[in-house]
Write an enzyme that holds these catalytic residues in place. Structure first.
Site, PDB file in Angstrom:
ATOM      1  N   SER A 153     -55.829  68.289 -62.067  1.00 34.90           N
ATOM      2  CA  SER A 153     -54.916  68.743 -61.153  1.00 34.90           C
ATOM      3  C   SER A 153     -54.384  68.390 -60.162  1.00 34.90           C
ATOM      4  O   SER A 153     -55.202  67.770 -59.605  1.00 34.90           O
ATOM      5  CB  SER A 153     -54.733  70.351 -61.424  1.00 34.90           C
ATOM      6  OG  SER A 153     -53.856  70.816 -60.655  1.00 34.90           O
ATOM      7  N   TYR A 166     -59.725  77.737 -58.864  1.00 31.14           N
ATOM      8  CA  TYR A 166     -59.032  77.066 -59.669  1.00 31.14           C
ATOM      9  C   TYR A 166     -58.988  75.262 -58.993  1.00 31.14           C
ATOM     10  O   TYR A 166     -59.592  74.523 -60.087  1.00 31.14           O
ATOM     11  CB  TYR A 166     -57.982  77.535 -59.988  1.00 31.14           C
ATOM     12  CG  TYR A 166     -57.012  76.029 -60.899  1.00 31.14           C
ATOM     13  CD1 TYR A 166     -57.100  76.019 -62.166  1.00 31.14           C
ATOM     14  CD2 TYR A 166     -56.469  75.212 -60.634  1.00 31.14           C
ATOM     15  CE1 TYR A 166     -56.356  75.548 -63.038  1.00 31.14           C
ATOM     16  CE2 TYR A 166     -55.673  74.613 -61.168  1.00 31.14           C
ATOM     17  CZ  TYR A 166     -55.386  74.926 -62.320  1.00 31.14           C
ATOM     18  OH  TYR A 166     -54.586  73.623 -63.268  1.00 31.14           O
TER      19      TYR A 166
HETATM   20  P1  NDP Z   1     -51.613  78.316 -70.777  1.00 29.36           P
HETATM   21  O1  NDP Z   1     -52.062  79.218 -70.087  1.00 29.36           O
HETATM   22  O2  NDP Z   1     -50.345  77.465 -71.241  1.00 29.36           O
HETATM   23  O3  NDP Z   1     -52.874  77.687 -72.140  1.00 29.36           O
HETATM   24  C1  NDP Z   1     -53.927  77.489 -71.662  1.00 29.36           C
HETATM   25  C2  NDP Z   1     -54.844  77.157 -73.118  1.00 29.36           C
HETATM   26  O4  NDP Z   1     -56.272  78.020 -72.826  1.00 29.36           O
HETATM   27  C3  NDP Z   1     -54.484  78.946 -73.544  1.00 29.36           C
HETATM   28  O5  NDP Z   1     -54.506  78.159 -75.076  1.00 29.36           O
HETATM   29  C4  NDP Z   1     -55.706  79.677 -73.305  1.00 29.36           C
HETATM   30  O6  NDP Z   1     -55.636  80.803 -74.767  1.00 29.36           O
HETATM   31  C5  NDP Z   1     -56.813  78.998 -73.255  1.00 29.36           C
HETATM   32  N1  NDP Z   1     -58.269  79.635 -72.813  1.00 29.36           N
HETATM   33  C6  NDP Z   1     -58.207  79.884 -71.500  1.00 29.36           C
HETATM   34  N2  NDP Z   1     -59.550  80.571 -70.953  1.00 29.36           N
HETATM   35  C7  NDP Z   1     -60.373  80.655 -72.066  1.00 29.36           C
HETATM   36  C8  NDP Z   1     -61.522  80.803 -73.184  1.00 29.36           C
HETATM   37  N3  NDP Z   1     -61.918  81.419 -71.908  1.00 29.36           N
HETATM   38  N4  NDP Z   1     -61.623  80.514 -74.097  1.00 29.36           N
HETATM   39  C9  NDP Z   1     -61.234  79.679 -74.676  1.00 29.36           C
HETATM   40  N5  NDP Z   1     -59.008  79.117 -74.744  1.00 29.36           N
HETATM   41  C10 NDP Z   1     -58.996  80.277 -73.626  1.00 29.36           C
HETATM   42  O7  NDP Z   1     -51.988  76.620 -70.185  1.00 29.36           O
HETATM   43  P2  NDP Z   1     -51.566  74.778 -69.844  1.00 29.36           P
HETATM   44  O8  NDP Z   1     -51.227  74.641 -70.568  1.00 29.36           O
HETATM   45  O9  NDP Z   1     -50.628  75.426 -68.764  1.00 29.36           O
HETATM   46  O10 NDP Z   1     -52.385  74.540 -69.242  1.00 29.36           O
HETATM   47  C11 NDP Z   1     -53.121  73.380 -70.324  1.00 29.36           C
HETATM   48  C12 NDP Z   1     -54.163  72.913 -68.933  1.00 29.36           C
HETATM   49  O11 NDP Z   1     -53.509  71.587 -68.355  1.00 29.36           O
HETATM   50  C13 NDP Z   1     -55.294  73.534 -67.976  1.00 29.36           C
HETATM   51  O12 NDP Z   1     -56.075  73.151 -68.010  1.00 29.36           O
HETATM   52  C14 NDP Z   1     -54.148  73.422 -66.843  1.00 29.36           C
HETATM   53  O13 NDP Z   1     -54.952  73.533 -65.964  1.00 29.36           O
HETATM   54  C15 NDP Z   1     -53.909  72.405 -66.525  1.00 29.36           C
HETATM   55  N6  NDP Z   1     -52.149  72.007 -65.377  1.00 29.36           N
HETATM   56  C16 NDP Z   1     -51.679  72.519 -66.235  1.00 29.36           C
HETATM   57  C17 NDP Z   1     -50.287  72.675 -65.583  1.00 29.36           C
HETATM   58  C18 NDP Z   1     -49.145  73.733 -65.897  1.00 29.36           C
HETATM   59  O14 NDP Z   1     -47.922  73.174 -65.185  1.00 29.36           O
HETATM   60  N7  NDP Z   1     -48.921  73.985 -66.954  1.00 29.36           N
HETATM   61  C19 NDP Z   1     -50.194  71.335 -64.070  1.00 29.36           C
HETATM   62  C20 NDP Z   1     -52.053  71.467 -64.066  1.00 29.36           C
HETATM   63  C21 NDP Z   1     -52.938  71.394 -65.175  1.00 29.36           C
HETATM   64  P3  NDP Z   1     -55.215  82.019 -74.813  1.00 29.36           P
HETATM   65  O15 NDP Z   1     -53.526  81.729 -75.652  1.00 29.36           O
HETATM   66  O16 NDP Z   1     -55.454  82.803 -75.628  1.00 29.36           O
HETATM   67  O17 NDP Z   1     -54.678  82.996 -73.554  1.00 29.36           O
END
Ligand code: NDP
Length: 246
Positions: A153, A166
């Site tokens: 990020s 985070y």
């Molecule tokens: P979302 O919150 O939309 O999706 C995250 C996913 O991770 C979900 O499917 C969630 O499951 C899963 N997850 C969370 N906790 C766990 C756990 N304990 N065990 C298994 N699965 C888990 O996030 P994004 O798609 O936005 O983010 C994806 C990546 O990109 C992350 O690493 C985030 O930090 C990074 N990122 C995103 C940005 C953005 O603007 N969106 C910017 C910078 C970085 P569930 O659906 O069940 O909750």
């Protein structure tokens, strides 16, 4: 947007594990990898969401995926070893790992940051990715062209007020990526890199910026070119890099 046009069937015959595959960027990556010919292993904590992605991939006629409901917060070393053994039995290989799942935690000052939330964020975002990656390394080493991608990020490269655990977890992720990349470089067929997706239209972004109109940012599908490039053979030789998807 990262400029790369994936050739058809870029990932044909490869087996690729995606964490957080049920929603947001992980969901888009799982579908993009499947569309490029990969057998995708869908790992996440909410079974219904994983099943939906599974159904969408099947309906599109792409290779049948595998479902792995697993919570990175509570999974033990044994669970990860068991998963590696299952993949070995079922597919006999693993060619890619996208460590994508993360949680945001709290957006408050360090002075007052809740300690149990701190640990939860570090457990999912850092320790879970470490344990999973470590367990998958023996399989990845057997592949003749393997790629491990970590998800970073902007706040994992420059700290910013109120981003708390985070931001720290993303600095740690970059560190893990660099250490592992240096260790495997020259002695294996594994490349290890990280992606900063940039502001992307997902639930996490809405939680972090509730006042922002959702259409401000690109969708997860829009940022897939870099995810495809790094997972496929065109990125051979790219090692230890922190790349931006936008
Ligand atoms: P979302 O919150 O939309 O999706 C995250 C996913 O991770 C979900 O499917 C969630 O499951 C899963 N997850 C969370 N906790 C766990 C756990 N304990 N065990 C298994 N699965 C888990 O996030 P994004 O798609 O936005 O983010 C994806 C990546 O990109 C992350 O690493 C985030 O930090 C990074 N990122 C995103 C940005 C953005 O603007 N969106 C910017 C910078 C970085 P569930 O659906 O069940 O909750």
């Amino acid at each position: 947007m990262y400029d790369y046009q994936a050739p058809e069937q870029l990932l044909k015959d490869r087996v690729i594990l995606v964490t957080g595959a049920g929603d947001g960027i992980g969901r888009a990556a799982a579908k993009a990898y499947a569309a490029a010919g990969a057998t995708v292993v869908l790992l996440g904590r909410t079974l219904e969401k994983l099943e939906q992605v599974y159904d969408e991939i099947e309906a599109a006629g792409h290779p049948q995926p595998a479902l792995v409901p697993l919570n990175l917060e509570s999974a033990s070393e044994h669970d990860y070893q068991e998963l590696a053994a299952k993949l070995e039995t079922e597919f006999g290989r693993l060619d890619g790992l996208l460590n994508n799942a993360s949680i945001l935690g709290l957006r408050t000052p360090i002075d007052g940051y809740d300690a149990s939330t701190w640990q939860q964020v570090m457990q999912i975002n850092v320790n879970g990715a470490f344990l999973l990656t470590q367990a998958m390394l023996p399989l990845l080493k057997e592949s003749d062209d393997a790629s491990v991608i970590f998800t970073s990020s902007g706040v994992g490269r420059k700290g910013r007020a109120y981003w708390g655990a985070y931001a720290v977890s993303k600095f740690a992720t970059e560190g893990l990526m660099q250490v592992l990349a240096d260790e495997v470089d020259g002695i294996s067929n594994i490349r290890v890199n990280s992606i900063n997706p940039g502001a992307t239209r997902t639930n996490m972004r809405t939680t972090a910026y509730p006042g922002e109109p959702p259409t401000t940012n690109p969708t997860p599908d829009d940022i897939m070119p870099l995810y495809l490039f790094l997972m496929g053979p065109d990125s051979k030789g790219t090692q230890g890099q922190s790349l931006d998807a936008q």
